[in-house]
Design a protein around this motif. Sequence first.
Motif, PDB file in Angstrom:
ATOM      1  N   ILE A  14       0.197  -1.051   0.507  1.00 29.60           N
ATOM      2  CA  ILE A  14       0.485  -0.338  -0.278  1.00 29.60           C
ATOM      3  C   ILE A  14       0.712   1.299  -0.104  1.00 29.60           C
ATOM      4  O   ILE A  14       1.903   1.315   0.370  1.00 29.60           O
ATOM      5  N   LYS A  15       0.520   2.643  -1.133  1.00 29.13           N
ATOM      6  CA  LYS A  15       1.437   3.300  -1.296  1.00 29.13           C
ATOM      7  C   LYS A  15       1.205   4.816   0.105  1.00 29.13           C
ATOM      8  O   LYS A  15      -0.896   4.589  -0.497  1.00 29.13           O
ATOM      9  N   PRO A  16       0.900   5.380  -0.331  1.00 28.77           N
ATOM     10  CA  PRO A  16       1.215   7.010   0.743  1.00 28.77           C
ATOM     11  C   PRO A  16       0.040   7.286   0.044  1.00 28.77           C
ATOM     12  O   PRO A  16       0.126   7.411  -1.519  1.00 28.77           O
ATOM     13  N   THR A  17      -1.371   8.435   0.431  1.00 29.20           N
ATOM     14  CA  THR A  17      -1.624   9.163  -1.014  1.00 29.20           C
ATOM     15  C   THR A  17      -2.143  10.111  -0.582  1.00 29.20           C
ATOM     16  O   THR A  17      -1.743  10.505   0.680  1.00 29.20           O
ATOM     17  N   ASP A  18      -3.141  11.501  -0.769  1.00 32.87           N
ATOM     18  CA  ASP A  18      -3.252  12.769  -0.293  1.00 32.87           C
ATOM     19  C   ASP A  18      -3.740  12.561   0.590  1.00 32.87           C
ATOM     20  O   ASP A  18      -3.940  13.609   1.707  1.00 32.87           O
ATOM     21  N   LYS A  19      -4.467  11.632   1.235  1.00 30.32           N
ATOM     22  CA  LYS A  19      -5.118  11.042   2.180  1.00 30.32           C
ATOM     23  C   LYS A  19      -5.201  10.093   3.095  1.00 30.32           C
ATOM     24  O   LYS A  19      -4.743   9.086   2.471  1.00 30.32           O
ATOM     25  N   ALA A  20      -5.594  10.089   4.500  1.00 30.01           N
ATOM     26  CA  ALA A  20      -5.055   8.863   5.084  1.00 30.01           C
ATOM     27  C   ALA A  20      -5.714   8.337   4.870  1.00 30.01           C
ATOM     28  O   ALA A  20      -7.295   7.899   4.591  1.00 30.01           O
ATOM     29  N   GLN A  21      -5.578   6.385   5.254  1.00 29.36           N
ATOM     30  CA  GLN A  21      -5.912   5.526   4.363  1.00 29.36           C
ATOM     31  C   GLN A  21      -6.089   4.502   5.982  1.00 29.36           C
ATOM     32  O   GLN A  21      -5.578   4.044   6.651  1.00 29.36           O
ATOM     33  N   LYS A  22      -6.919   3.226   6.380  1.00 30.96           N
ATOM     34  CA  LYS A  22      -7.099   2.461   6.326  1.00 30.96           C
ATOM     35  C   LYS A  22      -7.636   1.314   5.437  1.00 30.96           C
ATOM     36  O   LYS A  22      -8.989   0.670   4.616  1.00 30.96           O
ATOM     37  N   LEU A  23      -7.116   0.150   6.374  1.00 27.62           N
ATOM     38  CA  LEU A  23      -6.938  -0.871   5.484  1.00 27.62           C
ATOM     39  C   LEU A  23      -7.113  -1.982   6.050  1.00 27.62           C
ATOM     40  O   LEU A  23      -6.968  -2.399   8.071  1.00 27.62           O
ATOM     41  N   PHE A  24      -8.565  -2.481   6.623  1.00 29.13           N
ATOM     42  CA  PHE A  24      -9.914  -3.047   7.809  1.00 29.13           C
ATOM     43  C   PHE A  24      -9.081  -4.394   7.738  1.00 29.13           C
ATOM     44  O   PHE A  24      -8.997  -5.151   6.562  1.00 29.13           O
ATOM     45  N   ASP A  25      -8.543  -5.426   9.128  1.00 27.35           N
ATOM     46  CA  ASP A  25      -8.703  -6.794   8.542  1.00 27.35           C
ATOM     47  C   ASP A  25      -9.407  -7.667   9.579  1.00 27.35           C
ATOM     48  O   ASP A  25      -9.125  -8.636   9.115  1.00 27.35           O
ATOM     49  N   GLY A  26     -10.670  -7.104  10.372  1.00 32.47           N
ATOM     50  CA  GLY A  26     -11.271  -6.877  10.610  1.00 32.47           C
ATOM     51  C   GLY A  26     -11.429  -7.091  12.426  1.00 32.47           C
ATOM     52  O   GLY A  26     -10.430  -7.379  12.806  1.00 32.47           O
ATOM     53  N   GLY A  27     -12.543  -7.637  12.892  1.00 37.14           N
ATOM     54  CA  GLY A  27     -12.206  -7.580  14.662  1.00 37.14           C
ATOM     55  C   GLY A  27     -12.247  -6.077  15.012  1.00 37.14           C
ATOM     56  O   GLY A  27     -11.362  -6.150  15.706  1.00 37.14           O
ATOM     57  N   SER A  28     -12.141  -5.186  14.072  1.00 34.58           N
ATOM     58  CA  SER A  28     -11.736  -3.565  14.382  1.00 34.58           C
ATOM     59  C   SER A  28     -10.814  -3.346  14.219  1.00 34.58           C
ATOM     60  O   SER A  28      -9.715  -2.279  14.793  1.00 34.58           O
ATOM     61  N   LEU A  29      -9.356  -4.438  13.996  1.00 38.12           N
ATOM     62  CA  LEU A  29      -8.049  -4.080  13.790  1.00 38.12           C
ATOM     63  C   LEU A  29      -8.433  -3.738  12.079  1.00 38.12           C
ATOM     64  O   LEU A  29      -8.647  -3.643  11.287  1.00 38.12           O
TER      65      LEU A  29
END
Length: 394
Positions: A14-29
């Motif tokens: 995953i590369k940075p963009t001009d906005k912060a990102q969240k990659l969800f793994d499940g279980g709120s992680l």
Amino acid sequence: MPTNQLTNARCAGIKPTDKAQKLFDGGSLFLYVSTKGAKVWRLAYRVNGKPQTLVIGPYPAVSLQEARQKRDEAKAVLRAGQDPNAARKASHNAVTLDEAHTAYWSGRKDLSTSYLENERRAFEMHVQPMLGARIMKDITRADVLATLNTLDARGKHDYVRKVRMWLAQLWDWAIEQGHATENPPRSIKPERAFGKKQVEHFAALELREVPAFMDRLAIEGELQSVLALRLLALTWVRTNELRFMRWDEIDGDTWLIPAGKMKRRREHVVPLSRAAQDLLKVLKPRAGSSVYVLPAEHRPDRPISENAILALLARMGYKGRMTGHGVRTIASTWAHEHGYLSDAVEFQLSHVPENKVKSAYNRATHLPLRRKMMEDFSAWLNTKLTDAQDTSGR
């Protein structure tokens, strides 16, 4: 939502963009990816209906498998009716890096406001997102190195050394206060861990180019940045020292810069030539009620922008050929070519090394000679301006 949705390949790719990102793994992680490229494992949860976040640690220092294990442990704490953040603090009887940072640096009354501001900005931008919420005793050398490596990878080879130094000082304090037992930043050897950039000198003109430069500067009139550059040339100080020059530091033909503003943390006396004093008379009514000799155009409570002189030089067509600091190079070259005592020149530039003889600590050392030197340099600059104007026919 199903758990274990992420893969190591996706986390690493995953590369940075001009906005912060969240990659969800499940279980709120989820893996939080900042706009700067920092990757941090976080767990979202609620306590009494209020959203909370547990910072697990930076990726890849904390692997995907380890993050899932920490998630499951935190979930177990929640099922037991406890807040994972509170439980972790209580179990370690320690403070977070954020808390330690605030406590330590707020007590450093020996440092200038600008120095503290530089440190705070570095911490908030480059350290806090990855380590700020972590308990200090939990933070390892690998955690700190992973954080610093993000700066080094971007070519910030000098800057990353400053950040490591600031963190090492913070950990020294934390050890004394019982918040840590080891100093991870200090165990990192910057000369081995980080890259080095090619040494670059500040761009400066040759003496023969000064007449044309002075002629071009005269065209700009009496803008604040123009007056700042002229005063810089008449004092030989660093740009930042000039920006924060205050009226209460001036006593007739002398400017006394307090130790807290100087790079070497020592008072510095600047003799003011007649031309410099005349320029101050022009600046006084322009400054109004401001404490600064060179206030910002629309904010008298702030000094002139650090980019004002560089922007002026770029507009004049000298970008890459001349800088504010280049004035000091020109002055030093002129003084040595005109036979002035080297020690007097170095004192004027505030270049005296810490292990110099005792006279180095006399803030008025070589002051009579330096006064003559500054008058002569002022006259030389004026002569070059006159020569250039005569040649151009104006």
